[in-house]
Design an enzyme around this catalytic site. Sequence first.
Site, PDB file in Angstrom:
ATOM      1  N   ASP A 486       0.809  -1.216   0.000  1.00  0.00           N
ATOM      2  CA  ASP A 486       0.000   0.000   0.000  1.00  0.00           C
ATOM      3  C   ASP A 486       0.843   1.266   0.000  1.00  0.00           C
ATOM      4  O   ASP A 486       0.319   2.359  -0.215  1.00  0.00           O
ATOM      5  CB  ASP A 486      -0.849   0.047   1.285  1.00  0.00           C
ATOM      6  CG  ASP A 486      -2.075  -0.827   1.201  1.00  0.00           C
ATOM      7  OD1 ASP A 486      -2.588  -1.012   0.090  1.00  0.00           O
ATOM      8  OD2 ASP A 486      -2.512  -1.320   2.252  1.00  0.00           O
TER       9      ASP A 486
HETATM   10  C1  BGC Z   1      -2.501  -3.933   4.752  1.00  0.00           C
HETATM   11  C2  BGC Z   1      -2.369  -4.774   3.542  1.00  0.00           C
HETATM   12  C3  BGC Z   1      -1.153  -4.348   2.769  1.00  0.00           C
HETATM   13  C4  BGC Z   1       0.066  -4.342   3.652  1.00  0.00           C
HETATM   14  C5  BGC Z   1       1.308  -3.845   2.949  1.00  0.00           C
HETATM   15  C6  BGC Z   1      -1.241  -3.923   5.544  1.00  0.00           C
HETATM   16  O1  BGC Z   1      -1.374  -3.030   6.576  1.00  0.00           O
HETATM   17  O2  BGC Z   1      -3.548  -4.458   5.525  1.00  0.00           O
HETATM   18  O3  BGC Z   1      -3.514  -4.653   2.747  1.00  0.00           O
HETATM   19  O4  BGC Z   1      -1.012  -5.229   1.715  1.00  0.00           O
HETATM   20  O5  BGC Z   1      -0.160  -3.516   4.758  1.00  0.00           O
HETATM   21  O6  BGC Z   1       1.279  -2.507   2.669  1.00  0.00           O
END
Ligand code: BGC
Length: 812
Positions: A486
């Site tokens: 993200d």
């Molecule tokens: C989120 C995931 C994401 C991951 C990496 C997590 O906090 O829930 O959806 O893929 O972070 O960024």
Amino acid sequence: MEQKRYGHFDDLHREYVITDPQTPWPWINYLGNEDFFSLISNTAGGYSFYKDAKFRRITRYRYNNVPMDNGGRYFYLKDGDTVWNPGWKPCKTPLDFYECRHGMSYTRITGRKNGVEASVLFFVPLKKWAEVQKLTLTNQSNEVKHLKLFSFEEWCLWNAATDMENFQRNFSTGEVEIEDSTIYHKTEYRERRNHYAFYHVNTPIQGFDTDRESFIGLYNEFADPQAVMEGKPRNSHAHGWSPIASHYIEVTLQPGESKDFVFLLGYVENEQDQKFAAPQVINKEKAHALIAELNTTEKVDKAFAELCDYWDKLLNIYQVKTANDKLDRMVNIWNQYQCMVTFNFSRSASFFESGIGRGMGFRDSNQDLVGFVHQIPSRARQRIIDIASTQFPDGGCYHQYQPLTKRGNNDIGGGFNDDPCWLIFGTVAYIKETGDFSILDEMVPFDNQPGSEVTLFEHLKISMDHVINNLGPHMLPLIGRADWNDCLNLNCFSWDPNESFQTTENVSEGTKAESLMIAGLFVVTAKDYVALCQKMGKAAEAERMQKAIDAMIEAVKKHGWDGEWYLRAYDFYGRKIGSNECDEGKIFIESQGWCTMAEIGADDGMVAKSLDSCKKYLECEHGMVLNNPAFTKYIYEYGEISSYPEGYKENAGIFCHNNPWVIIGECIAGRGNDAWSHYAKILPSYVEEKYQTLHKVEPYVNCQMVAGKDAFRPGEGKNSWLTGTAAWMWYTVSEFILGIKPDYDGIRIDPCLPETAGDYTVSRKFREADYDITIHPNGSQKGVKQIVLDGQAIDGTVIPYSKGHHVVEVTM
Ligand code: BGC
């Protein structure tokens, strides 16, 4: 250096036993399996809610608090001049004995002081909307004890967000009713709410309080409530301000005598036309009925036995017996347990997730399914339909949705281009576990719009098409807002601290930002999709998608390989990310994981080189970091990833979630020694043994992130419990290391082990069969030589499914 220990595993009881209340961070547990939930720390801190931690928060918790862990269900005992709590907090009176046992959906906290023992069992009975708190007081001294007991809960005014914001309204809305030993919380019931909560005890009370200030006193704290300190309840009736519920009970105990008290925190919903029993008086029928079901020690003990039985059955679906206790306890108990919790909560409510910001995640919940589907397939089925219902007709989808309304979350929207692929991942896991192809014919809407329904299979198809229809200049998938990471925000370009990296898309027109992670994810899930199509007799569709897979593999080989590892991405301008040519962030883990799982370029040595590079550049004492070298400054073109200090979170933290991707890559490549050594580094039971103080967070579950080698304090964990790591650890160990893989027609046996592994047995319930499978590795890391099923050697590595009990011997 030897680290201080705060507790230990008790495998026989499936508990983690905390023996010192001052853990380096609150160590919590979850109560409830459906609908009514509670979070509870080792000092009884935490809160309860019904279904949705934002919209139906029942009790209040203080995030971001000092002292730590404030707000909870507290019992105060006044014994002469001494006031104490069985869980040590909030009074923090030193105890003669303290113990907290976190078990499967229950917690038991025991404290002893001056010859009195107070033991509280907390749990949510199956199918009940209530938290039971069974308090047992025992006089272990030689004198008669006259104790004053005060219970305490603080009501949250339902919407946990406005509860923390809108004080000009909140301080005037609070309403309660008191009837015998029950305190009812009915704020806003007079208007649009048809639900209330109550706090009951199964004994007559000698007083009560429902107004916080009356009970605690102005400028006092939970640690020294005036009513308790003076041993005198105020019998206050809350009108506005902050309503609470506290019972006051006088208890006399003879030497050796023991008494039980059952406290019940319940939640009730009424029909619109049955809300009131009289003007202003709530209809309490359902509350009375619920209380009647749980108002004696016997009834509560029975409900508790049912809960334990429920967990026995769930965990018995997959049990392993190896010579390694640390492995067995994670596989048989804690990893499966954490998978249930992540299935229930996605990333919504923990001591790191406030329950307000995020609901269920599209990609998160699909991954969580893989750790849960063997436990309760029917719930997994419903979840798949719920998730798919938040998809759009072009295959894109909402990134998150609210569990109560099941509606897509507009605050975050969509545009995360990995999301659609995960629907294949979750659905295929469900069908392989259950053999239930009928789910593919379910009619599922787009964006929850009635009338827009198409079959679930159609949703899978458009998910794949979404990738194919969104390719960039190298014929690799466009990343959109972000892929799984993200924080790699390649179309964001933000200098404004008030903007969210994840929702700000300043430019995407003309972008060249492509993701190698999605490329690998696409190949893996599209292969599953092709196999599914073949299974369904859809040959043309299978062929169409196979072409797309072949093209993607070619694109990765041509434009996604950096010489020693796979590139991570191309940025907006088409420049390489995760390449030796970069100053920092030369190598990233996600694309190594997915492209090795997809076996892209395996014949050309790419897979082996990539896995070696992970060991060389990413691995450290505590696991594999996300990228290396860490970013030392903010890069406008990359977004959030470079906003973190080195070694934390997505900037070279050990983001545990993605370690299993590489481990599976290792398993597919047959490198059992390497797979195991990566796995053990992030396996909680191994960390528990060595690093309780450093690691800080709960040692019985995985956390999302462990500070990486570039961090100020490598090895420190954060964001425990709600992480995709749970499901991925499960998938890795159950299917790839121990090698028991559900498949359409049976169970495929394909372990990948360290050469030191001895014989082991897995008992696996699968559909209407159960299998006792003994594996003889004979020093081999990979490769099944022979399978004997019920005394008969079979061909191949799939045990064909048939009902009943079967004994399987596997020689490697
Ligand atoms: C989120 C995931 C994401 C991951 C990496 C997590 O906090 O829930 O959806 O893929 O972070 O960024």
